[in-house]
Design a protein around this motif. Structure first.
Motif, PDB file in Angstrom:
ATOM      1  N   ALA A   9       5.406   4.588  -0.641  1.00 31.21           N
ATOM      2  CA  ALA A   9       6.397   4.884  -1.679  1.00 31.21           C
ATOM      3  C   ALA A   9       6.013   6.187  -2.378  1.00 31.21           C
ATOM      4  CB  ALA A   9       6.471   3.744  -2.697  1.00 31.21           C
ATOM      5  N   TYR A  10       7.022   6.857  -2.888  1.00 33.02           N
ATOM      6  CA  TYR A  10       6.824   8.147  -3.543  1.00 33.02           C
ATOM      7  C   TYR A  10       7.356   8.106  -4.967  1.00 33.02           C
ATOM      8  CZ  TYR A  10       5.879   9.737   1.150  1.00 33.02           C
ATOM      9  OH  TYR A  10       5.335   9.882   2.396  1.00 33.02           O
TER      10      TYR A  10
ATOM     11  N   PHE B 164       2.113   6.749  -2.884  1.00 36.30           N
ATOM     12  CA  PHE B 164       1.414   5.487  -3.130  1.00 36.30           C
ATOM     13  C   PHE B 164       1.471   4.652  -1.858  1.00 36.30           C
ATOM     14  CE2 PHE B 164       2.257   6.924  -7.365  1.00 36.30           C
ATOM     15  CZ  PHE B 164       1.263   6.375  -8.160  1.00 36.30           C
ATOM     16  N   PRO B 165       0.523   3.734  -1.678  1.00 38.77           N
ATOM     17  CA  PRO B 165       0.505   2.937  -0.450  1.00 38.77           C
ATOM     18  C   PRO B 165       1.692   1.979  -0.314  1.00 38.77           C
ATOM     19  CG  PRO B 165      -1.246   2.245  -1.939  1.00 38.77           C
ATOM     20  CD  PRO B 165      -0.619   3.471  -2.535  1.00 38.77           C
ATOM     21  N   SER B 166       2.360   1.668  -1.424  1.00 35.60           N
ATOM     22  CA  SER B 166       3.510   0.759  -1.377  1.00 35.60           C
ATOM     23  C   SER B 166       4.296   0.889  -2.683  1.00 35.60           C
ATOM     24  CB  SER B 166       3.046  -0.695  -1.213  1.00 35.60           C
ATOM     25  OG  SER B 166       2.350  -1.112  -2.390  1.00 35.60           O
TER      26      SER B 166
ATOM     27  N   LEU C 177       2.994   1.457  -6.608  1.00 41.54           N
ATOM     28  CA  LEU C 177       3.602   2.449  -7.502  1.00 41.54           C
ATOM     29  C   LEU C 177       4.098   1.787  -8.786  1.00 41.54           C
ATOM     30  CD1 LEU C 177       6.182   5.152  -6.416  1.00 41.54           C
ATOM     31  CD2 LEU C 177       6.313   3.992  -8.579  1.00 41.54           C
ATOM     32  N   MET C 178       4.834   0.695  -8.638  1.00 45.71           N
ATOM     33  CA  MET C 178       5.410   0.037  -9.812  1.00 45.71           C
ATOM     34  C   MET C 178       4.337  -0.643 -10.668  1.00 45.71           C
ATOM     35  SD  MET C 178       8.412   1.099  -9.653  1.00 45.71           S
ATOM     36  CE  MET C 178       9.023   0.246 -11.090  1.00 45.71           C
ATOM     37  N   THR C 179       3.270  -1.114 -10.044  1.00 46.74           N
ATOM     38  CA  THR C 179       2.163  -1.677 -10.825  1.00 46.74           C
ATOM     39  C   THR C 179       1.556  -0.599 -11.700  1.00 46.74           C
ATOM     40  OG1 THR C 179       1.717  -3.404  -9.203  1.00 46.74           O
ATOM     41  CG2 THR C 179      -0.097  -2.790 -10.672  1.00 46.74           C
TER      42      THR C 179
ATOM     43  N   VAL D 285      10.825   5.995  -4.777  1.00 44.07           N
ATOM     44  CA  VAL D 285      11.560   5.800  -3.534  1.00 44.07           C
ATOM     45  C   VAL D 285      10.607   5.330  -2.443  1.00 44.07           C
ATOM     46  CG1 VAL D 285      11.374   8.244  -2.895  1.00 44.07           C
ATOM     47  CG2 VAL D 285      13.205   6.847  -1.899  1.00 44.07           C
ATOM     48  N   GLU D 286      11.038   4.353  -1.689  1.00 47.60           N
ATOM     49  CA  GLU D 286      10.236   3.832  -0.594  1.00 47.60           C
ATOM     50  C   GLU D 286      10.576   4.586   0.683  1.00 47.60           C
ATOM     51  OE1 GLU D 286       8.975  -0.575   0.111  1.00 47.60           O
ATOM     52  OE2 GLU D 286      10.916  -0.254   1.055  1.00 47.60           O
TER      53      GLU D 286
END
Length: 106
Positions: A7-8, A68-70, A74-76, A102-103
């Motif tokens: 994810a970005y 981010f790896p996922s 990212l949201m965490t 965005v994923e």
């Protein structure tokens, strides 16, 4: 079970001439980003070279891109109390133009 997709975090902020320092933000945000597995891919500093090819672009806006790896990672990071506590160190100095998560589709 499939692997999570990368994810970005795409962030654009206004960087008016003479804006204040965001060093305090960087010192506190970078360890939080890295702890969540994130890394900076593009840093939107005041001298960032880019070519505006299409659409509307706001004057004095720059772009920063983090991977981010996922989306969960990212949201965490984004929703963590630690990040929410320091976010103002950025937004008070360089107001956001937009921020999106965005994923990857692949």
């Amino acid at each position: 079970m499939s692997e999570p997709k990368v994810a970005y975090l795409v962030a654009s902020s206004f960087m008016p001439e003479g804006h204040g320092s965001i060093d305090a933000y960087g010192e506190k945000a970078v360890p939080l980003i890295e702890a969540a597995g994130g890394e900076c891919i593009v840093f939107g500093g005041p001298d960032q070279p880019f070519e505006h090819l299409e659409g509307a672009w706001n004057t004095n806006a720059q772009l920063t891109l983090f991977r981010f790896p996922s989306m969960d990672a990212l949201m965490t990071f984004w929703n963590s109390p630690e990040y929410q506590e320091i976010k103002h160190l950025r937004t008070d100095v360089i107001p956001p133009n937009f921020t999106i998560a965005v994923e990857s589709s692949v």
